[in-house]
Write an enzyme that holds these catalytic residues in place. Structure first.
Site, PDB file in Angstrom:
ATOM      1  N   GLU A 282       0.818  -1.286   0.007  1.00  0.00           N
ATOM      2  CA  GLU A 282      -0.008  -0.049   0.129  1.00  0.00           C
ATOM      3  C   GLU A 282       1.002   1.272  -0.136  1.00  0.00           C
ATOM      4  OE1 GLU A 282      -4.457  -0.836   1.958  1.00  0.00           O
ATOM      5  OE2 GLU A 282      -3.231   0.427   3.117  1.00  0.00           O
ATOM      6  N   HIS A 303       8.258 -26.826  -1.860  1.00  0.00           N
ATOM      7  CA  HIS A 303       7.621 -27.967  -2.686  1.00  0.00           C
ATOM      8  C   HIS A 303       6.560 -27.599  -3.377  1.00  0.00           C
ATOM      9  CE1 HIS A 303      10.023 -31.079  -0.553  1.00  0.00           C
ATOM     10  NE2 HIS A 303      10.218 -30.235   0.453  1.00  0.00           N
ATOM     11  N   LYS A 417     -14.085   0.455  -3.522  1.00  0.00           N
ATOM     12  CA  LYS A 417     -15.173   0.770  -2.596  1.00  0.00           C
ATOM     13  C   LYS A 417     -16.188   1.513  -3.618  1.00  0.00           C
ATOM     14  CE  LYS A 417     -12.478   1.382   1.366  1.00  0.00           C
ATOM     15  NZ  LYS A 417     -11.644   2.394   2.204  1.00  0.00           N
TER      16      LYS A 417
HETATM   17  O1  PA5 Z   1      -3.119   1.534   5.824  1.00  0.00           O
HETATM   18  C1  PA5 Z   1      -4.257   1.748   5.765  1.00  0.00           C
HETATM   19  O2  PA5 Z   1      -4.590   3.017   5.787  1.00  0.00           O
HETATM   20  C2  PA5 Z   1      -5.335   0.835   5.362  1.00  0.00           C
HETATM   21  O3  PA5 Z   1      -4.984  -0.319   5.103  1.00  0.00           O
HETATM   22  C3  PA5 Z   1      -6.204   0.796   6.569  1.00  0.00           C
HETATM   23  O4  PA5 Z   1      -5.941   0.423   7.853  1.00  0.00           O
HETATM   24  C4  PA5 Z   1      -7.662   0.010   6.404  1.00  0.00           C
HETATM   25  O5  PA5 Z   1      -8.200   0.348   5.018  1.00  0.00           O
HETATM   26  C5  PA5 Z   1      -8.731   0.114   7.511  1.00  0.00           C
HETATM   27  O6  PA5 Z   1      -9.088   1.515   7.622  1.00  0.00           O
HETATM   28  P1  PA5 Z   1      -9.687   1.949   8.991  1.00  0.00           P
HETATM   29  O7  PA5 Z   1      -8.910   1.901  10.180  1.00  0.00           O
HETATM   30  O8  PA5 Z   1      -9.867   3.209   8.728  1.00  0.00           O
HETATM   31  O9  PA5 Z   1     -11.017   0.922   9.157  1.00  0.00           O
END
Ligand code: PA5
Length: 429
Positions: A282, A303, A417
């Site tokens: 990310e 394996h 989303k």
């Molecule tokens: O790193 C990030 O920002 C995301 O992976 C969030 O942690 C994830 O989308 C969850 O978001 P939230 O904590 O707002 O529910």
């Protein structure tokens, strides 16, 4: 003293090729807050700013949960889930999700699977349950759905007043639907600092509170992270292994090695690898750039994926994450008739055999055109884990800056989303 060491002798590139001036520039951007995403640099100093009062508040609440509940459900996804799961499975038993004498720990809201959640409900029915719902935005669909289901269940079981004592919320200080709900219903709340993004939040109450419920010594964890902060905050490439690792990754990427495989030889590292993949993926994968982070678990995956890694497309490099010493040593017994031909290993520990498997794999893969490096971690202790978390956070932030992206946003995550909400007919779209 470092609990981690980086070995780079199986690389196909020379460290002389690293652009150390660029590393130094990116280091200054991180330290001075002049780079992209500078509003989200709070994670840099979480360990050194961790206070006794925060530790006490987390530990006191955790103790009260441990004293009165048999099943503890952690509700969250992405950065609000993976670090906690990584920490608990790295530190606790391979087979039990029992938190060192405390409640059993379960996770919900990291998927929208009906069967997963229905099975979880079956499993916890009849047990005393407590919940920790974690969401920085307070609006993420997956944990919101799981929380609705679980909240309804605990309210039915304990009544609204009883449920209040069993629900802990970890969210933003002032924004989001979860924050309003927690305020309205009077839930105990932990705050995620504004300047810490989801995947950099494991060293806040996001990870620390559920880990404390699981019986993990969070003060030792933060002490290890503090050691990491000390070691990996220096701008000197020679002295900073997190930056060396980042710079080598970037160099390999520029030479066409676009996939990094994190290879472990310990099942206890499974969720750590998942956490690392999210942190790197990310943070770095944007603007049509970025190393693709993958993971394998050896020797099991030798394996299954071993053939591909040895002889498939040559766009990969490997980082071995190696445990220096297991907690307990098992020795291979002698068989009198040696029917299985294993007596040549009799008396050897499994650690010795596992080590030779790693060394043999590393040299085979290097010969096969897969450059690799090794990050060794001293033991499965909270201190080593804390240092490792900080190491990877620094390294990923540095790689993002070296590659010219903002490692602290995730604009691409919104796309699915939008489509999903449209299909679901969410009002206001
Ligand atoms: O790193 C990030 O920002 C995301 O992976 C969030 O942690 C994830 O989308 C969850 O978001 P939230 O904590 O707002 O529910």
């Amino acid at each position: 003293m470092s609990n981690l060491s980086l070995d780079c002798k199986n690389l196909s590139v020379s460290e002389q090729e690293i652009n150390s001036e660029r590393v130094s520039l990116c280091h200054d951007q991180l330290e001075q807050g002049t780079g992209a995403g500078a509003d989200y640099l709070g994670w840099l100093h979480l360990p050194s700013r961790f206070s006794v009062s925060t530790a006490t508040e987390i530990e006191t609440t955790a103790r009260s949960i441990r004293d009165r509940c048999e099943a503890f459900i952690v509700v969250g996804i992405g950065g609000s889930y993976l670090g906690t799961r990584a920490g608990i499975s790295f530190l606790n038993s391979s087979f039990s999700n029992q938190g060192q004498g405390g409640p059993e720990i379960y996770f919900a809201g990291q998927n929208i699977s009906s069967d997963y959640h229905a099975d979880l409900f079956d499993l916890i029915s009849g047990r005393d349950v407590c919940l920790n719902v974690i969401s920085k935005s307070g609006t993420t669909t997956e944990p919101a759905i799981a929380f609705r289901l679980l909240k309804e269940m605990v309210e039915k079981k304990y009544g609204a007043d009883g449920a209040r004592d069993r629900i802990v919320v970890t969210t933003d200080a002032s924004r989001g639907a979860l924050k309003s709900l927690a305020d309205d219903l009077g839930y105990k709340t932990f705050v995620i600092p504004d300047d810490v993004g989801g995947r950099y939040s494991v060293l806040t109450p996001v990870g620390l509170f559920p880990m404390a419920v699981a019986g993990i010594d969070i003060q030792e964890l933060m002490e290890g992270a503090r050691q990491g902060e000390k070691l990996y905050s220096t701008g000197s490439l020679e002295q900073n292994d997190a930056y060396r690792y980042a710079a080598i990754r970037q160099l390999l990427y520029q030479k066409g090695k676009t996939t990094e495989i994190l290879a472990t030889f310990q099942p206890a590292f499974h969720y750590l690898a998942q956490w690392w993949k999210q942190l790197a993926g990310e943070s770095e994968g944007k603007q049509l750039k970025g190393i693709f982070p993958a993971s394998v678990e050896f020797t099991s995956d030798l394996h299954s994926m071993g053939q591909w890694i040895q002889e498939g497309s040559r766009n990969i490099f490997e980082t071995f994450l190696i445990l220096e010493s297991s907690r307990r040593q098992l020795k291979i017994p002698t068989f009198q008739n040696d029917a299985d031909g294993l007596n040549y290993l009799a008396g050897e520990t499994l650690d010795t055999v596992n080590e030779k498997a790693w060394l043999g794999t590393a040299s085979a893969h290097k010969e096969g055109g897969v450059p690799n490096m090794t990050l060794k971690i001293k033991d499965r202790s909270p201190a080593s884990l804390g240092q490792l978390i900080y190491f990877f956070e620094r390294a990923v932030a540095m790689t993002g800056y070296l590659n010219g992206v903002n490692p602290f946003d995730q604009p691409g995550v919104e796309f699915y989303k939008k489509n999903m909400f449209k299909l679901l007919g969410k009002p206001g779209l």
